[in-house]
Design an enzyme around this catalytic site. Structure first.
Site, PDB file in Angstrom:
ATOM      1  N   GLU A   1       0.886  -1.166   0.000  1.00 34.06           N
ATOM      2  CA  GLU A   1       0.000   0.000   0.000  1.00 34.06           C
ATOM      3  C   GLU A   1       0.923   1.215   0.000  1.00 34.06           C
ATOM      4  OE1 GLU A   1      -3.188  -0.813  -0.341  1.00 34.06           O
ATOM      5  OE2 GLU A   1      -3.473   1.318  -0.737  1.00 34.06           O
TER       6      GLU A   1
ATOM      7  N   CYS B   1       3.816  -2.499  -8.941  1.00 33.61           N
ATOM      8  CA  CYS B   1       2.560  -1.986  -8.385  1.00 33.61           C
ATOM      9  C   CYS B   1       2.798  -0.777  -7.459  1.00 33.61           C
ATOM     10  CB  CYS B   1       1.805  -3.121  -7.715  1.00 33.61           C
ATOM     11  SG  CYS B   1       0.044  -2.823  -7.696  1.00 33.61           S
TER      12      CYS B   1
ATOM     13  N   GLU C   1       6.107 -11.288  -9.540  1.00 34.90           N
ATOM     14  CA  GLU C   1       6.620 -12.177  -8.484  1.00 34.90           C
ATOM     15  C   GLU C   1       5.560 -13.171  -8.010  1.00 34.90           C
ATOM     16  OE1 GLU C   1       5.645  -9.116  -8.089  1.00 34.90           O
ATOM     17  OE2 GLU C   1       4.627  -8.903  -6.158  1.00 34.90           O
TER      18      GLU C   1
ATOM     19  N   HIS D   1       2.050  -7.813 -10.834  1.00 37.95           N
ATOM     20  CA  HIS D   1       2.942  -8.511  -9.893  1.00 37.95           C
ATOM     21  C   HIS D   1       3.608  -9.734 -10.525  1.00 37.95           C
ATOM     22  CE1 HIS D   1       1.855  -6.424  -6.110  1.00 37.95           C
ATOM     23  NE2 HIS D   1       0.713  -6.204  -6.747  1.00 37.95           N
TER      24      HIS D   1
ATOM     25  N   ILE E   1      -3.452  -6.376  -8.782  1.00 36.57           N
ATOM     26  CA  ILE E   1      -4.119  -6.297  -7.472  1.00 36.57           C
ATOM     27  C   ILE E   1      -4.284  -4.826  -7.099  1.00 36.57           C
ATOM     28  CG2 ILE E   1      -3.993  -6.952  -5.036  1.00 36.57           C
ATOM     29  CD1 ILE E   1      -2.117  -9.251  -5.895  1.00 36.57           C
ATOM     30  N   ARG E   2      -5.521  -4.366  -7.132  1.00 32.56           N
ATOM     31  CA  ARG E   2      -5.806  -2.942  -6.877  1.00 32.56           C
ATOM     32  C   ARG E   2      -4.741  -2.077  -7.571  1.00 32.56           C
ATOM     33  NH1 ARG E   2      -6.199  -1.097  -1.464  1.00 32.56           N
ATOM     34  NH2 ARG E   2      -7.733   0.359  -2.256  1.00 32.56           N
TER      35      ARG E   2
HETATM   36  N1  GLN Z   1      -3.501  -0.070  -4.283  1.00 34.40           N
HETATM   37  C1  GLN Z   1      -2.141   0.010  -3.838  1.00 34.40           C
HETATM   38  C2  GLN Z   1      -1.713   1.473  -3.694  1.00 34.40           C
HETATM   39  O1  GLN Z   1      -2.396   2.334  -4.098  1.00 34.40           O
HETATM   40  C3  GLN Z   1      -1.202  -0.731  -4.748  1.00 34.40           C
HETATM   41  C4  GLN Z   1      -1.586  -2.184  -4.753  1.00 34.40           C
HETATM   42  C5  GLN Z   1      -0.451  -3.143  -4.913  1.00 34.40           C
HETATM   43  O2  GLN Z   1       0.733  -2.832  -4.736  1.00 34.40           O
HETATM   44  N2  GLN Z   1      -0.812  -4.362  -5.185  1.00 34.40           N
HETATM   45  O3  GLN Z   1      -0.688   1.736  -3.176  1.00 34.40           O
END
Ligand code: GLN
Length: 202
Positions: free
Chosen positions: A56, A93, A182, A180, A144-145
């Site tokens: 995050e 990400c 990994e 991702h 992922i997000r």
């Molecule tokens: N949603 C996360 C962010 O805004 C990033 C998500 C992730 O690293 N899988 O930081």
């Protein structure tokens, strides 16, 4: 021996260790992996290449931010090193978010802007095949997000594509991905990172 600095602030970081070990076996490039949490670890290990994993970005900024604000000082030390050097980097990400938007008053590490959580709630996370021009082949994309690069803002190489989006960019020996790698068994991006270090030390 390539010294890999893995920023272990939060999030999907252990999977990177497996990918790196796999990449080392595949490429025959010997590595040592150094987990970096603090500024002093950053200085001590003097790494050749760096991985900035997901997580995050708000939490990463807090835990790794400057020491005066209660952070570990890792990110300011890393960013200032990256601005002065050509050290290869792989950011995935949230790692890509930090590199495009270091938010420390200094130059971004990639000439591109990026929006967090840009795929909206319904499609927060998905998997799909992406096209990697750098490898001239496809790759399994785990999102992922995920954030999204603003396509018109990108002033470096676009190297990974999903539908109409650019999901990976390359600036010299640095790559930022919104997915991702990994979390798959395919370690070609990690191999690429190790090769950058062995090329630059030849
Ligand atoms: N949603 C996360 C962010 O805004 C990033 C998500 C992730 O690293 N899988 O930081």
């Amino acid at each position: 021996m390539v010294r890999v600095g893995l920023c272990m602030l939060q999030g999907a970081r252990h999977a990177h260790i497996q990918s790196l070990q796999h990449a080392s076996e595949q490429s025959g490039i010997e590595i040592s992996i150094h987990e970096l949490r603090t500024e002093s670890q950053f200085q001590k290990y003097n790494c050749d290449v760096f991985i900035l994993p997901g997580g995050e970005s708000t939490t990463l900024r807090k835990t790794g931010g400057d020491r005066e604000s209660g952070g570990s000082g890792l990110l300011p030390a890393l960013f200032s090193h990256l601005r002065k050097s050509n050290s290869p980097v792989l950011g995935t990400c949230a790692g890509a978010i930090l590199l495009c938007d270091p938010d420390d008053g200094g130059e971004p590490l990639f000439p591109a802007s990026i929006d967090r959580n840009a795929y909206g709630r319904q499609t927060d996370s998905f998997q799909d095949v992406v096209d990697v021009s750098l490898f001239n082949s496809q790759f399994p994309g785990v999102f992922i997000r995920a954030p999204r690069f603003n396509r018109s803002s990108i002033l470096c190489d676009s190297i990974v594509f999903h539908e109409n989006e650019v999901v990976g960019i390359k600036h010299n020996s640095r790559i930022a991905l919104t997915f991702h790698p990994e979390l798959t068994n395919d370690s070609r991006f990690h191999v690429w990172l190790l090769q950058q270090a062995s090329h630059s030390s030849e």
